[in-house]
Design an enzyme around this catalytic site. Structure first.
Site, PDB file in Angstrom:
ATOM      1  N   LYS A 161       9.993  22.755 122.824  1.00  0.00           N
ATOM      2  CA  LYS A 161       9.177  21.787 122.101  1.00  0.00           C
ATOM      3  C   LYS A 161       8.888  20.635 123.048  1.00  0.00           C
ATOM      4  CE  LYS A 161       9.317  18.272 118.497  1.00  0.00           C
ATOM      5  NZ  LYS A 161      10.184  17.483 117.593  1.00  0.00           N
TER       6      LYS A 161
ATOM      7  N   TYR B 165      14.378  21.156 123.782  1.00  0.00           N
ATOM      8  CA  TYR B 165      13.681  19.999 123.213  1.00  0.00           C
ATOM      9  C   TYR B 165      13.414  19.013 124.348  1.00  0.00           C
ATOM     10  CZ  TYR B 165      12.948  16.103 119.848  1.00  0.00           C
ATOM     11  OH  TYR B 165      12.439  15.047 119.117  1.00  0.00           O
TER      12      TYR B 165
ATOM     13  N   THR C  31      13.175  13.433 113.933  1.00  0.00           N
ATOM     14  CA  THR C  31      12.662  13.127 112.602  1.00  0.00           C
ATOM     15  C   THR C  31      13.779  13.183 111.565  1.00  0.00           C
ATOM     16  OG1 THR C  31      10.590  14.166 113.276  1.00  0.00           O
ATOM     17  CG2 THR C  31      10.858  13.722 110.924  1.00  0.00           C
TER      18      THR C  31
END
Length: 306
Positions: A166, A138, A50
């Site tokens: 995540k 991640y 993001t």
């Protein structure tokens, strides 16, 4: 190593840029942090997808992480994205993030050569030796080409400073296998927007969620309903308003969608860097309609771009 489990919603934040996209916008970072933290969100995660990290220079990545730590001012933890193509650069970014005050680092596997598991153990082990803060793995196999088994992920946590991950894989059965079978080794955090309700309802204690940068209050309320009170009725009502926004964002370039969203709610973060182009006018209108249907106040385009 000092570690404390993350709980709640941690926002995957944008990297605000100046109008010509040539530099990180420090004032924009403060604007994002205040919007998100005042909305009740529990942490900030700069430097991820993001945050357009692949378009930033090494110095810009360090600057963005520093600015978010400074803007958070200890009110919520900051998990700094420090993944890079080389182990050396990943270590450099991670050491810098720790010195800047990050509570943890989030590291994506090197995403061009798709390292094998033994190489990943060495990669994350090198960072573990260099810093004294936890590592969040991640998981985003669509971008990295790396897909660990739940057992490999648990082993990675046992042998390195990885304490959580995540999950941006979109495979809820895989996520559930890690959460249910390997909780003693690693903490599962949802990172796939449209699975947020399912993850929280199943007992996930935290999530990393880009949409929370646009609608922090609604996202915080969803966590409160599901993660704290266990109120499925209230959670379903909130999710019916949030889900269409999540589905829209997953259907477009994500960073661009989030940047358009924060602009529409009055906290502009500037443009995305090329080659990503702005959302087409009809998609921008669609996002505005979805936000307003969820009860979110938007600003007109003249104010949004001021």
């Amino acid at each position: 190593m000092t570690t404390e489990p993350f709980t709640g919603i941690l926002t995957a934040v944008v990297t605000p840029l100046t109008g010509d996209a040539s530099a990180v916008d420090a004032a924009g970072v403060k604007r994002q942090a205040e919007h998100i933290i005042s909305g009740g969100i529990h942490g900030l995660v700069p430097g991820g997808s993001t945050g357009e990290f692949t378009t930033l220079t090494l110095d810009e990545r360090k600057q963005a992480n520093e600015l978010y730590v400074e803007a958070a001012a200890g009110r919520v933890p900051v998990v700094a994205g420090t993944g890079a193509l080389s182990t050396g650069e990943t270590v450099e970014l991670s050491v810098h993030a720790e010195k800047a005050g990050a509570a943890a680092v989030m590291i994506v596997p090197p995403f061009y050569d798709a390292p094998d598991f033994e190489e990943l153990l060495a990669h994350y082990g090198a960072v573990s030796d260099a810093v004294d803060i936890p590592i969040m793995y991640y998981n985003i196999p669509s971008a990295t080409g790396v897909q660990l088994t739940p057992e490999q992920l648990a082993r990675l946590a046992r042998e390195t400073a990885v304490t959580s991950y995540k999950d941006t894989g979109g495979d809820f059965a895989w996520f559930s296998a890690v959460k249910e079978l390997h909780a003693q080794d690693i903490t599962a955090l949802n990172g796939w927007d449209t699975l947020t309700f399912a993850a929280l309802a199943s007992g996930a204690q935290a999530g990393v969620w880009g949409t929370a940068g646009v609608i922090p209050r609604l996202c915080a309320e969803l966590y409160e309903a599901l993660g704290v009170r266990g109120d499925l009725h209230a959670g379903r009502e909130l999710w019916s308003r949030i889900f269409p926004i999540c589905r829209f964002l997953e259907s477009h370039n994500y960073a661009c969608g989030i940047k358009t969203g924060v602009e529409l709610v009055g906290v502009s973060a500037g443009p995305t860097r090329r080659p990503v182009q702005p959302l087409a006018p009809e998609h921008r209108r669609e996002l505005r309609t979805l936000l307003e249907a969820a009860g979110v106040e938007t600003v007109d385009d003249a104010a949004a771009t001021a």
